[in-house]
Design an enzyme around this catalytic site. Structure first.
Site, PDB file in Angstrom:
ATOM      1  N   LYS A 170      14.918 -12.342   2.669  1.00  0.00           N
ATOM      2  CA  LYS A 170      15.208 -11.584   1.602  1.00  0.00           C
ATOM      3  C   LYS A 170      15.898 -12.691   0.663  1.00  0.00           C
ATOM      4  CE  LYS A 170      13.919  -7.641  -0.356  1.00  0.00           C
ATOM      5  NZ  LYS A 170      12.633  -6.767  -0.012  1.00  0.00           N
ATOM      6  N   GLY A 193       8.241  11.950  -6.754  1.00  0.00           N
ATOM      7  CA  GLY A 193       7.965  10.417  -7.395  1.00  0.00           C
ATOM      8  C   GLY A 193       6.663  10.112  -7.239  1.00  0.00           C
ATOM      9  N   VAL A 194       6.049  10.398  -8.613  1.00  0.00           N
ATOM     10  CA  VAL A 194       4.490  10.157  -8.728  1.00  0.00           C
ATOM     11  C   VAL A 194       4.147   8.967  -9.503  1.00  0.00           C
ATOM     12  CG1 VAL A 194       3.289  12.208  -8.158  1.00  0.00           C
ATOM     13  CG2 VAL A 194       4.207  11.829 -10.181  1.00  0.00           C
ATOM     14  N   GLY A 195       4.786   7.615  -9.252  1.00  0.00           N
ATOM     15  CA  GLY A 195       4.673   6.438  -9.763  1.00  0.00           C
ATOM     16  C   GLY A 195       3.568   5.684  -9.000  1.00  0.00           C
ATOM     17  N   ASN A 196       3.676   4.366  -9.042  1.00  0.00           N
ATOM     18  CA  ASN A 196       2.396   3.655  -8.583  1.00  0.00           C
ATOM     19  C   ASN A 196       1.999   4.205  -7.070  1.00  0.00           C
ATOM     20  OD1 ASN A 196       2.093   1.738 -10.565  1.00  0.00           O
ATOM     21  ND2 ASN A 196       3.747   0.744  -9.936  1.00  0.00           N
ATOM     22  N   VAL A 197       2.725   4.375  -6.388  1.00  0.00           N
ATOM     23  CA  VAL A 197       2.390   4.650  -4.651  1.00  0.00           C
ATOM     24  C   VAL A 197       2.384   6.296  -4.906  1.00  0.00           C
ATOM     25  CG1 VAL A 197       2.994   4.662  -2.300  1.00  0.00           C
ATOM     26  CG2 VAL A 197       3.627   2.683  -3.729  1.00  0.00           C
TER      27      VAL A 197
HETATM   28  P1  NAD Z   1       7.430   3.273  -9.145  1.00  0.00           P
HETATM   29  O1  NAD Z   1       8.609   2.849  -9.989  1.00  0.00           O
HETATM   30  O2  NAD Z   1       5.900   3.133  -9.704  1.00  0.00           O
HETATM   31  O3  NAD Z   1       7.438   4.925  -8.867  1.00  0.00           O
HETATM   32  C1  NAD Z   1       8.622   5.570  -8.716  1.00  0.00           C
HETATM   33  C2  NAD Z   1       8.305   6.992  -9.450  1.00  0.00           C
HETATM   34  O4  NAD Z   1       9.623   7.925  -9.106  1.00  0.00           O
HETATM   35  C3  NAD Z   1       8.507   6.826 -10.894  1.00  0.00           C
HETATM   36  O5  NAD Z   1       7.447   7.475 -11.235  1.00  0.00           O
HETATM   37  C4  NAD Z   1       9.862   7.420 -11.266  1.00  0.00           C
HETATM   38  O6  NAD Z   1       9.813   7.871 -12.556  1.00  0.00           O
HETATM   39  C5  NAD Z   1      10.171   8.466 -10.207  1.00  0.00           C
HETATM   40  N1  NAD Z   1      11.430   8.697  -9.943  1.00  0.00           N
HETATM   41  C6  NAD Z   1      12.585   8.154 -10.176  1.00  0.00           C
HETATM   42  N2  NAD Z   1      13.593   8.806  -9.646  1.00  0.00           N
HETATM   43  C7  NAD Z   1      13.140  10.021  -9.408  1.00  0.00           C
HETATM   44  C8  NAD Z   1      13.951  11.291  -8.836  1.00  0.00           C
HETATM   45  N3  NAD Z   1      15.227  11.337  -8.671  1.00  0.00           N
HETATM   46  N4  NAD Z   1      12.951  12.487  -8.345  1.00  0.00           N
HETATM   47  C9  NAD Z   1      11.533  12.170  -8.706  1.00  0.00           C
HETATM   48  N5  NAD Z   1      11.144  11.063  -9.048  1.00  0.00           N
HETATM   49  C10 NAD Z   1      11.901   9.973  -9.495  1.00  0.00           C
HETATM   50  O7  NAD Z   1       7.692   2.742  -7.626  1.00  0.00           O
HETATM   51  P2  NAD Z   1       6.591   2.677  -6.448  1.00  0.00           P
HETATM   52  O8  NAD Z   1       5.887   1.367  -6.521  1.00  0.00           O
HETATM   53  O9  NAD Z   1       5.707   3.701  -6.717  1.00  0.00           O
HETATM   54  O10 NAD Z   1       7.543   2.751  -5.265  1.00  0.00           O
HETATM   55  C11 NAD Z   1       7.900   4.075  -4.858  1.00  0.00           C
HETATM   56  C12 NAD Z   1       8.637   3.846  -3.436  1.00  0.00           C
HETATM   57  O11 NAD Z   1       8.152   3.209  -2.544  1.00  0.00           O
HETATM   58  C13 NAD Z   1      10.048   2.955  -3.902  1.00  0.00           C
HETATM   59  O12 NAD Z   1      11.195   3.402  -2.975  1.00  0.00           O
HETATM   60  C14 NAD Z   1       9.548   1.777  -3.117  1.00  0.00           C
HETATM   61  O13 NAD Z   1      10.868   0.979  -2.833  1.00  0.00           O
HETATM   62  C15 NAD Z   1       8.637   2.030  -2.082  1.00  0.00           C
HETATM   63  N6  NAD Z   1       7.920   1.194  -1.590  1.00  0.00           N
HETATM   64  C16 NAD Z   1       6.668   0.645  -2.429  1.00  0.00           C
HETATM   65  C17 NAD Z   1       5.875  -0.131  -1.996  1.00  0.00           C
HETATM   66  C18 NAD Z   1       4.858  -0.703  -3.046  1.00  0.00           C
HETATM   67  O14 NAD Z   1       3.647  -1.387  -3.045  1.00  0.00           O
HETATM   68  N7  NAD Z   1       4.929  -0.326  -4.503  1.00  0.00           N
HETATM   69  C19 NAD Z   1       6.068  -0.737  -0.987  1.00  0.00           C
HETATM   70  C20 NAD Z   1       6.839  -0.282   0.079  1.00  0.00           C
HETATM   71  C21 NAD Z   1       7.895   0.484  -0.274  1.00  0.00           C
END
Ligand code: NAD
Length: 350
Positions: free
Chosen positions: A79, A179-183
């Site tokens: 990392k 948490g309904v972001g990208n993933v």
């Molecule tokens: P993202 O930023 O697109 O989505 C995160 C979501 O969580 C956002 O919509 C945000 O508003 C919401 N959020 C923040 N604090 C919150 C809370 N206290 N309660 C409810 N919702 C809350 O991120 P992502 O890319 O969707 O990743 C989500 C998680 O998965 C992260 O922990 C990330 O480290 C992990 N992850 C992501 C990937 C990837 O490919 N993107 C890969 C491995 C792990």
């Protein structure tokens, strides 16, 4: 019993990064190269002092060794952690300097995006080294946004965990996604497609509203989501979601989500077992993103990424079965499996 896992090994190597003119101040930590080059993203974050950045880099590099080994990738764990310069700074100069530092390691470390960095940063890195992924995808080849692959892997793991705990499919079950972001949103869509009913929460009300309209999802507050009546809880926001209050509030008997480092402390793994909750370990289920990044670096196809992501379901089931049989928390079983894989000089790409 307090479940203990993770033999803390010091990183094999670390390289201090410093280029005052470019604003570069950070560290590359290499935890393991037993299976191949140390792979793991580059984080840009505000740290009070260099020691804090280094501690974070060691912890994250160790996590990547476990994740990469478990995913069967021919990579070790590493990392990069860069301290965000105060105020305005020249991003391009910073990442070009970082690229030169990566190049000096001659392929022992492979970088990509992480928190605080993106595709355009990796394109700057790529001006000076080929040991970088997370760039713009080329047609037919792996690359681009890793989130859909992460969502698919978590979905496959969720189906396996539901089958393990409830001996059923997802159809008709309630899945609570925090948490309904990208993933998280991608996962919600996949679960909806499999007939699940969704309950969602996010600090961003617009994201919830979109899924309410699109999938008929019920929306609840972030403080209520863990305790809603549901069969599955999917933490997809930040790390540390599974603290004592949350675990005690859970109605669901399956926890499977995308967030990294979901257990607020290792003993939460024991509490989940005591409560009869099947916990699918985070780094096992969320490996789809790094699988995509690794395939991009190796010049592989999307088909190869899909094949490897589809293995996450059966792998999750193997871990849950072994945990049940041996009376151990699933994260302990997963760590032991990953440690065995880390000892293998020959990568086990399937
Ligand atoms: P993202 O930023 O697109 O989505 C995160 C979501 O969580 C956002 O919509 C945000 O508003 C919401 N959020 C923040 N604090 C919150 C809370 N206290 N309660 C409810 N919702 C809350 O991120 P992502 O890319 O969707 O990743 C989500 C998680 O998965 C992260 O922990 C990330 O480290 C992990 N992850 C992501 C990937 C990837 O490919 N993107 C890969 C491995 C792990």
């Amino acid at each position: 019993m307090v479940a203990r896992h993770r033999r803390m090994m010091p990183p094999m190597e670390y390289i201090r990064l410093s280029d005052e003119a470019a604003g570069l101040d950070g560290v590359i930590a290499i935890h393991s190269t037993a299976r191949g080059p140390a792979a793991g993203g580059c984080r840009l974050w505000t740290y009070d002092d260099p020691g804090a950045a280094m501690t974070d880099a060691f912890r994250l590099a160790e996590g990547m060794s476990y994740k990469n080994a478990m995913a069967g990738l021919p990579f070790g764990g590493g990392k990069a952690v860069l301290r965000r310069p105060p105020g305005a700074f020249d991003r391009r100069a910073l990442f070009e300097a970082f690229g030169r530092a990566v190049e000096k390691l001659d392929g022992r470390y492979v970088t990509a995006e992480d928190v605080g960095t993106g595709v355009s940063d990796m394109e700057c890195v790529a001006r000076h080294t080929r040991h970088v992924a997370g760039r713009t995808a080329l047609p037919g080849l792996a690359g681009g946004d890793p989130s859909p692959w992460t969502a698919l892997g978590v979905f496959e793991a969720m189906k396996a965990a539901v089958e393990f705990r409830y001996s059923s499919g997802l159809a008709g079950l309630r899945v609570a996604v925090s948490g309904v972001g990208n993933v998280g949103a991608g996962l919600a869509r996949l679960a909806h497609g499999a007939g699940a009913r969704l309950v969602v929460a996010d600090i961003d009300p617009l994201r919830c509203a979109r899924l309410a309209e699109e999938l008929g999802a019920e929306v609840v507050g972030i403080e209520a989501i863990a305790g809603v009546e549901a069969e599955v809880f999917a933490p997809c926001a930040l790390g540390g979601a599974l603290d004592e209050a949350t675990v005690l509030a859970l109605q669901a008997r399956v926890v499977c989500g995308a967030a990294n480092n979901q257990l607020a402390s290792p003993d939460m793994a024991d509490l989940l077992v005591e409560r009869g909750i099947a916990y699918a370990p985070d780094y096992v289920v969320n490996a789809g993103g790094i699988i995509n990044v690794a395939a991009e670096y190796l010049g592989e196809s999307e088909g190869e990424v899909k094949g490897r992501v589809m293995e996450i379901g059966p792998r999750t089931r193997t871990i849950l079965d072994a945990a049940g049989r041996d009376g151990l928390p699933p994260p302990v079983v997963a760590d032991r499996m990953a440690e065995e894989l880390m000892q293998r000089p020959e990568p086990a790409l399937a």
